[in-house]
Design a protein around this motif. Sequence first.
Motif, PDB file in Angstrom:
ATOM      1  N   LEU A 271       0.827  -1.206   0.000  1.00  0.00           N
ATOM      2  CA  LEU A 271       0.000   0.000   0.000  1.00  0.00           C
ATOM      3  C   LEU A 271       0.861   1.256   0.000  1.00  0.00           C
ATOM      4  O   LEU A 271       0.517   2.251  -0.641  1.00  0.00           O
ATOM      5  N   ALA A 272       1.990   1.200   0.724  1.00  0.00           N
ATOM      6  CA  ALA A 272       2.885   2.353   0.721  1.00  0.00           C
ATOM      7  C   ALA A 272       3.521   2.564  -0.648  1.00  0.00           C
ATOM      8  O   ALA A 272       3.804   3.703  -1.045  1.00  0.00           O
ATOM      9  N   MET A 273       3.744   1.476  -1.381  1.00  0.00           N
ATOM     10  CA  MET A 273       4.338   1.609  -2.715  1.00  0.00           C
ATOM     11  C   MET A 273       3.415   2.335  -3.686  1.00  0.00           C
ATOM     12  O   MET A 273       3.886   2.892  -4.696  1.00  0.00           O
ATOM     13  N   SER A 274       2.116   2.305  -3.437  1.00  0.00           N
ATOM     14  CA  SER A 274       1.180   2.984  -4.336  1.00  0.00           C
ATOM     15  C   SER A 274       1.226   4.496  -4.204  1.00  0.00           C
ATOM     16  O   SER A 274       0.647   5.204  -5.037  1.00  0.00           O
ATOM     17  N   LEU A 275       1.905   5.014  -3.174  1.00  0.00           N
ATOM     18  CA  LEU A 275       2.018   6.464  -3.022  1.00  0.00           C
ATOM     19  C   LEU A 275       2.987   7.026  -4.061  1.00  0.00           C
ATOM     20  O   LEU A 275       4.062   6.458  -4.283  1.00  0.00           O
ATOM     21  N   PRO A 276       2.654   8.137  -4.700  1.00  0.00           N
ATOM     22  CA  PRO A 276       3.542   8.708  -5.731  1.00  0.00           C
ATOM     23  C   PRO A 276       4.677   9.518  -5.124  1.00  0.00           C
ATOM     24  O   PRO A 276       4.944  10.649  -5.538  1.00  0.00           O
ATOM     25  N   LEU A 277       5.364   8.955  -4.151  1.00  0.00           N
ATOM     26  CA  LEU A 277       6.463   9.641  -3.468  1.00  0.00           C
ATOM     27  C   LEU A 277       7.662   8.713  -3.420  1.00  0.00           C
ATOM     28  O   LEU A 277       8.166   8.363  -2.353  1.00  0.00           O
ATOM     29  N   ASN A 278       8.131   8.280  -4.579  1.00  0.00           N
ATOM     30  CA  ASN A 278       9.183   7.272  -4.593  1.00  0.00           C
ATOM     31  C   ASN A 278      10.124   7.518  -5.750  1.00  0.00           C
ATOM     32  O   ASN A 278       9.834   8.298  -6.669  1.00  0.00           O
ATOM     33  N   VAL A 279      11.241   6.802  -5.701  1.00  0.00           N
ATOM     34  CA  VAL A 279      12.232   6.815  -6.773  1.00  0.00           C
ATOM     35  C   VAL A 279      12.307   5.392  -7.306  1.00  0.00           C
ATOM     36  O   VAL A 279      13.005   4.541  -6.746  1.00  0.00           O
ATOM     37  N   GLY A 280      11.560   5.108  -8.383  1.00  0.00           N
ATOM     38  CA  GLY A 280      11.520   3.765  -8.905  1.00  0.00           C
ATOM     39  C   GLY A 280      10.944   2.761  -7.915  1.00  0.00           C
ATOM     40  O   GLY A 280      11.325   1.590  -7.928  1.00  0.00           O
TER      41      GLY A 280
END
Length: 419
Positions: A271-280
């Motif tokens: 669920l955290a990976m679905s946030l658009p706050l990441n680098v790849g």
Amino acid sequence: MSTLTGETAAGAETPAAGGGARRPLRRLGSPAVRTRLGALAGVVILAVLFWRLGTGAFVDGVRRIDAATLAAALGIGLVTTVFSAWRWALVARGVGIRLPFGAAVADYYRALFLNAALPGGVLGDVHRAVRHGQDAGDLGRGVRAVVLERTAGQLALFAAGGAVLLTMPSPVRDQMRAAAPLAGLGLVGACAVVLALRMNRVPPGRKPRAVRGMLGEARRALFSRTTAPGVLVSSVLVLAGYVAMFVLAADVAGAGASVADLLPLALLALLAMSLPLNVGGWGPREGVAAWAFGAAGLGAGRGLTVAVVYGVLSLAASLPGAVVLVARWYAATRNRRAADPEQLAQEAHPVEAEEARPLEEARHPLAPFAPAPVVRIPAQLSEVRSEKYAPKESARLARSSLPFSAVPSEGRPMTPESV
């Protein structure tokens, strides 16, 4: 009169100033700026984690990965990619465009690799949406097919995550149960609004045509009898593959927990990976995993190691997409060369191409109107020809002795005596 002119000028400058003030806000809301801000947020999260927990968790996680683990990750990635491509093909068929299954698998692999290699985590999906729309001749439907396909995956993740986090022991079970009544009331209210709109239908002329079209496409792509079973089965299997990858990463990192204990933690990380706050894909996943493992008594450092191993295995599982990317680039280069036969002939036989160029120029439609080429004769050949065709000495003498010759002899003027 001057006062009115000044007031008018001031009033005219006010909208311009307001428009100038709104331009930076529009730029901040652009997709490129949002992607950069999301990548920056992911970098900040990773920097804080490494500052608090050290880089040992990252190094330890990478060192534990061996060939057998990479092979297992490639197998899990193959299953999840194939079923994701199947879901995409079903959704594309629902919106009215054709997508062959083999091409869908190759394009999905390429998108996964670009998502993992580029900042933002969604540029690969954008690329496959645009390319499929261009190939199908309908860019809008191609983009909507990818959006609906990703929406189906997110809905499956939210539904499974909510059910697991409400029923199984997890660090957020109490908070989830406290928020469940409010969420249930909101869902009931949304259903009531939809039902009221269905009962009191708005005349077709008053409902925007674009909204009707989008709702109709979503219904046909996700909830029709022909697509809904396949979309549901593929979404469940894809989610199961992601959870299996997380369990494999936990086993490699030495978490020492059962699958039942790891399932809520895996869903929290996903669920955290679905946030658009990441680098790849990196950033929120590592932060949530470290917090969840620490809250579950397994250690925050261990959670960070598991998240790092999961990220490396996911990148390894997407490497076939790099092969697809290179193969498509090579095929496109060959097609461009094949479309230009002159360039292909020059590359294959440069000498023959140079010799054949005058013939090609002669076949040009404007060749008859071109100036005649200048033929250069060698000096020796010109001397031989001039000597061969020069008048002989006897001919010159006979010509000079003619009775009515106009050539004066010995420099004297022509007189009757000379004649």
